[in-house]
Motif scaffolding. Structure first.
Motif, short mmCIF file in Angstrom:
data_model
loop_
_atom_site.label_atom_id
_atom_site.label_comp_id
_atom_site.label_asym_id
_atom_site.label_seq_id
_atom_site.Cartn_x
_atom_site.Cartn_y
_atom_site.Cartn_z
N TYR A 150 0.82 -1.04 -0.12
CA TYR A 150 -0.11 -0.17 0.03
C TYR A 150 0.83 1.10 0.00
CZ TYR A 150 1.04 0.73 4.98
OH TYR A 150 1.53 0.87 6.15
N GLU A 151 2.17 1.00 0.16
CA GLU A 151 3.00 2.34 0.40
C GLU A 151 3.50 2.74 -1.15
OE1 GLU A 151 6.14 1.33 3.37
OE2 GLU A 151 4.55 1.93 4.96
N PRO A 152 3.84 3.74 -1.21
CA PRO A 152 4.25 3.97 -2.50
C PRO A 152 5.82 3.61 -2.88
CG PRO A 152 3.32 6.00 -1.57
CD PRO A 152 3.33 5.24 -0.60
N GLY A 153 6.03 2.94 -4.03
CA GLY A 153 7.14 2.37 -4.26
C GLY A 153 7.99 2.85 -5.28
N HIS A 215 -0.99 3.05 -7.93
CA HIS A 215 -2.04 1.95 -8.06
C HIS A 215 -3.22 2.56 -9.12
CE1 HIS A 215 -0.44 -1.08 -5.30
NE2 HIS A 215 -0.32 -0.18 -4.41
N ALA A 216 -3.78 3.65 -8.51
CA ALA A 216 -5.00 4.31 -9.23
C ALA A 216 -4.62 5.09 -10.25
CB ALA A 216 -5.92 4.75 -8.30
N ARG A 242 3.76 10.87 -5.46
CA ARG A 242 3.27 9.78 -4.67
C ARG A 242 1.93 9.72 -4.74
NH1 ARG A 242 5.27 10.45 1.64
NH2 ARG A 242 4.32 12.72 1.90
N GLU A 243 1.29 8.50 -4.36
CA GLU A 243 0.02 8.27 -4.29
C GLU A 243 -0.56 7.84 -2.96
OE1 GLU A 243 -2.84 6.34 -7.57
OE2 GLU A 243 -1.72 4.68 -6.39
N MET A 244 -1.32 8.59 -2.28
CA MET A 244 -1.46 8.02 -0.83
C MET A 244 -2.96 7.69 -0.98
SD MET A 244 1.23 8.48 0.63
CE MET A 244 0.83 8.39 2.31
#
Length: 869
Positions: A150-153, A215-216, A242-244
């Motif tokens: 779930y954390e940005p990579g 992800h999204a 980043r995507e949170m």
């Protein structure tokens, strides 16, 4: 003139060890910051713990630091520095605004300040992230695991065919440390790929490329042609893009605007779960992450990220074929295809005082029964929605019901296409009390093809979770088992998802409504600051994915069936014969609105001093009023939430609710003093029914009966007060007698006290005399012991002298015998020289005696010298 005295200050005490001498932490309790810098030169990873000896947080964190040091002391150097002693270099060079402070150094990079919870597991997790800021990804499966988190990579591709490392690798490594420095939560994970085949899975071809996974949204590749390839730029690029999907909140316990700033962004779903950062797997966190991913996935046709699909075990063609087969099977089973959009319509209220609405779900559908070759489901456009609304409002009377518990559906043929029609399903909902039955087993199915004329209805009753649950109408093959996919983009009530560790912040959950007696610390609540409401997920339900999905869906609909949670005070502090009723949030409607009595309600607070001064007035008022017709109550507004129409901004506030007109509450005038006569006049004035017609005989009779009842009630109260007064007089007499006895007992005790004091003084004098006698006898015994020692020494000397004299006598006897033997032959000569011999013998004897005396003197001195030694 008098000179002013100088200020006298006591120097600070010398510091002592803060950590135990057996601790693996090096304790520089005198603030030797220069020595700490020398130690850092010899270690790769160093943790500095700056503390103040008096600080409570430093004392609490000491044990946590020791626990981490006991586990990592073979890899990390732990140094504690006293930064409070005024003579130490740390105090002179560092200026901290709080304690403790934790700084980490990775070789020459640092300091990296840790601002997280002072818990051993969190500190150890952060230290391990500093130790290994990059995760080595060696295979496709590890890459998939890395990207599924779930954390940005952020993934960097570097081919290690150069010595000692490829160009840009150290820059990428430093950027990972920069991210930890700027974000102590460590939300961005950095990984490195060295295999070209693995890197090609995420479209990384050239060595030195950097990939940011989302992800999204679309994943990104670092633009080297636009931005310089530096550690600061890579870190900045990753943080900005980043995507949170879900964020961690970790309040530090002090005053801050963390929660306020996050909650002001919009409605927030706060999820409390027990979290262990060092655990290898987190099943509950993974399930919550899946819900967050589905909630933010706005493109429904995209079942997963393209790269994640490509990395999966099944290939894309197989996946497409399965979807096609599912489509065919679905077309055979259901005659109605997926509708692209729906619209919620609210019918007008039946009357201005009505609290009910008819809510209808209007959808655009297309038939599959008659089709040329293949039906392509079109997207809804404005014309279709407008035509559906026109058709719906033309048939509005079909659904018009005052109160109906059934769900009625009708189909309207489209005016534009013979293959399209509109479906409208309606039911009645209450504006204040929405009671929808949630059941996942019951599916609200659209009726079979019913291409009749306008107004044909299917009267079958159905039960649905709520109105806007689109997937309950018609199943959707492109949507997985979860039906909140992309809901954040289809509603104006978008939720921000937040996670909190219930092991650390359970007090926040309790303030939101969590039970204190629960053993499983799992809790979820939705807080909406704009609407000033919050909703609580039932704690009897397990905190799993489907439960959270239903919770989110029920909040997102237009008329949410969720019941607003009101903070209640479970404890009742007022027990004065139960004459005044303590009202809470749960009992407000029952006590005030549903009661058939007149209710006088006092709004108060614990901190309100004037409110407390009114307690005795309300107790007297409750005793005077007949309990079968009046209720005197109060509510603590600081411990209870109230409906918005009954809120107040002034304390104390007094409201009166007549039993026949509860909605027409009356407020006690603020310009009147709050006393018993004024309250009685206020209640009697507003409790009588106001009418413009003249009072008849029957009315007068009823009024007189009421007055007689009041008079009899007052007489009973007066008799009760008189009996209480007489009881108080008797108690007063008994108390006086007890006081007199107590005074006599006190005098007797005083006399005993004086007698005991005299005896104590006598005993003290006797004790002093005995002590003096004891000292005197002890001194005499010491003197006698000295004299006995002297006698013993003298007897010993006499014994030695006696032995010496015996030796001398024996030697003299031998000499005399030898002289007699010589004397006989020389007698003649002796006669001739008799005079000379006499003189010679006299001299010899004198010299011999002198020699003997000398020998005795020497022996005596020698023996006394030995005694002295």
């Amino acid at each position: 003139s008098c000179s002013r005295a100088k200020d006298v200050t006591m120097p600070a005490k010398l510091p002592v060890n803060f950590f135990s001498t057996r601790s693996p932490v090096i304790d520089l309790f005198r603030g030797q910051l220069d020595y700490a810098d020398q130690l850092r030169q010899d270690s790769e990873i160093v943790l500095y713990f700056f503390y103040a000896p008096w600080c409570g947080q430093s004392l609490a964190a000491r044990e946590e630091i020791e626990h981490v040091a006991s586990r990592l002391s073979d890899q990390v150097l732990f140094v504690a520095v006293n930064c409070w002693w005024n003579q130490g270099k740390c105090r002179k060079q560092k200026h901290f605004f709080y304690f403790p402070v934790i700084h980490l150094y990775h070789r020459s990079f640092g300091p990296i300040e840790y601002k997280g919870p002072m818990s051993a597991v969190y500190i150890e997790k952060f230290v391990r992230r500093v130790m290994t800021p990059l995760l080595y990804i060696s295979s496709r499966s590890k890459l998939l695991d890395f990207l599924s988190n779930y954390e940005p990579g952020v993934v960097g591709f570097f081919e290690f065919n150069a010595s000692p490392q490829p160009p840009g690798y150290l820059t990428f490594f430093t950027s990972a440390l920069h991210s930890l420095k700027k974000d102590y939560l460590g939300t961005i994970r950095f990984g490195v790929v060295t295999d070209r085949r693995v890197a090609e899975e995420i479209s990384l071809v050239h060595s030195g490329s950097v990939y940011l996974h989302r992800h999204a949204n679309t994943s990104l590749i670092y633009p080297k042609d636009i931005m310089n390839f530096t550690a600061e730029n890579i870190c900045k690029w990753a943080l900005e893009n980043r995507e949170m999907l879900i964020r961690w909140l970790r309040p530090h316990g002090g005053k801050s605007l963390l929660l306020n700033n996050e909650l002001k962004k919009g409605p927030a779903l706060l999820i409390f779960i027990p979290y262990n950062p060092l655990a290898e797997i987190h099943p509950l966190l993974d399930e919550i992450t899946k819900v967050a991913l589905e909630y933010h996935k706005c493109n429904k046709s995209q079942a997963a990220e393209p790269d994640l699909q490509h990395l999966g075990d099944s290939d894309s063609p197989a996946f497409d074929s399965s979807v096609t087969d599912a489509h065919l099977k679905f077309s055979e089973t259901f005659p109605i295809a997926k509708y692209p959009c729906c619209n919620t319509v609210v019918l007008p209220q039946w009357h201005s005082i009505s609290r009910t609405h008819n809510v209808c779900e209007l959808c655009v559908n297309q038939t599959l029964g008659v089709k040329p070759n293949k039906v392509h489901v079109p997207h809804c456009n404005f014309l279709e929605i407008e035509a559906a609304l026109d058709s719906f409002y033309l048939q509005e009377h079909t659904f018009f019901q005052v109160i109906s518990n059934t769900i009625e559906c009708s189909n309207f043929l489209s005016f534009y296409s013979p293959f399209s029609y509109y479906t409208a399903c309606c039911r009645t909902v209450n504006r204040h009390f929405l009671s929808f039955i949630s059941s996942e087993k019951t599916i609200f199915q659209t009726p079979k093809v019913a291409f009749s004329s306008h107004g044909k209805k299917d009267n079958t009753q159905f039960s649905i979770p709520h109105i806007e649950d689109r997937n309950c109408f018609i199943p959707d093959v492109n949507i997985s088992s979860t039906n909140i996919t992309g809901l954040s983009c289809r509603t104006n009530k978008t939720l921000n998802l937040y996670l909190l560790d219930s092991n650390l912040f359970w007090i926040y959950a309790e303030r939101l409504g969590a039970s204190r007696s629960t053993h499983l610390k799992e809790f979820a609540a939705i807080v909406d600051l704009k609407e000033e409401v919050h909703y609580v997920l039932d704690q009897n339900q397990s905190l799993v994915g489907p439960t959270l999905e239903n919770f989110i869906k029920n909040f997102s609909v237009l008329y949410s069936p969720l019941k607003r949670h009101l903070v209640d005070d479970p404890s009742v502090h007022f027990h004065e014969e139960h004459v005044v009723t303590e009202v809470t949030t749960n009992t407000f409607h029952e006590t005030v609105f549903l009661s058939a009595k007149n209710v006088l309600l006092l709004y108060y607070a614990q901190w309100c001093g004037f409110c407390a001064s009114l307690n005795h007035i309300f107790i007297q008022l409750a005793r005077l009023l007949p309990p079968d017709s009046f209720t005197v109550a109060r509510i603590d507004v600081t411990r209870n939430d109230l409906p918005w129409e009954f809120m107040t901004d002034r304390l104390p506030t007094i409201l009166f609710f007549p039993h026949q007109r509860k909605e027409q509450s009356v407020k006690f005038p603020e310009d009147f003093s709050v006393n018993l006569p004024n309250l009685l006049k206020f209640i009697l004035h507003h409790s009588s029914l106001s009418s413009s017609e003249p009072c008849t005989k029957e009315c007068l009779h009823k009024e007189s009966v009421l007055q007689q009842g009041h008079i009899s009630h007052l007489e009973r109260e007066i008799r009760k007060l008189r009996s209480e007064i007489s009881a108080l007089h008797q108690a007063h007499d008994q108390l006086e007698a007890q006081l007199s006895e107590a005074r006599g007992e006190e005098q007797r005790l005083q006399q005993q006290k004086h007698t005991l004091e005299k005896q104590l003084k006598t005993l003290q004098l006797h004790s002093e005399q005995l002590q003096a006698t004891y000292d005197q006898k002890n001194q005499e015994l010491l003197e006698m012991a000295e004299k006995l020692q002297e006698l013993a020494d003298a007897s010993e000397n006499l014994l030695k002298e006696n032995a010496l004299l015996r030796i001398l006598v024996a030697s003299r006897g031998g000499k005399l015998q030898s002289k007699d033997e010589i004397k006989e032959p020389l007698q003649s000569e002796q006669t001739l020289s008799e005079d000379n011999d006499k003189s010679l013998s006299t001299a010899t004897a004198a010299s011999e005696e002198k020699r003997i005396d000398n020998i005795d003197t020497i022996e005596t001195e020698h023996s006394s010298g030995n005694r002295t030694e």
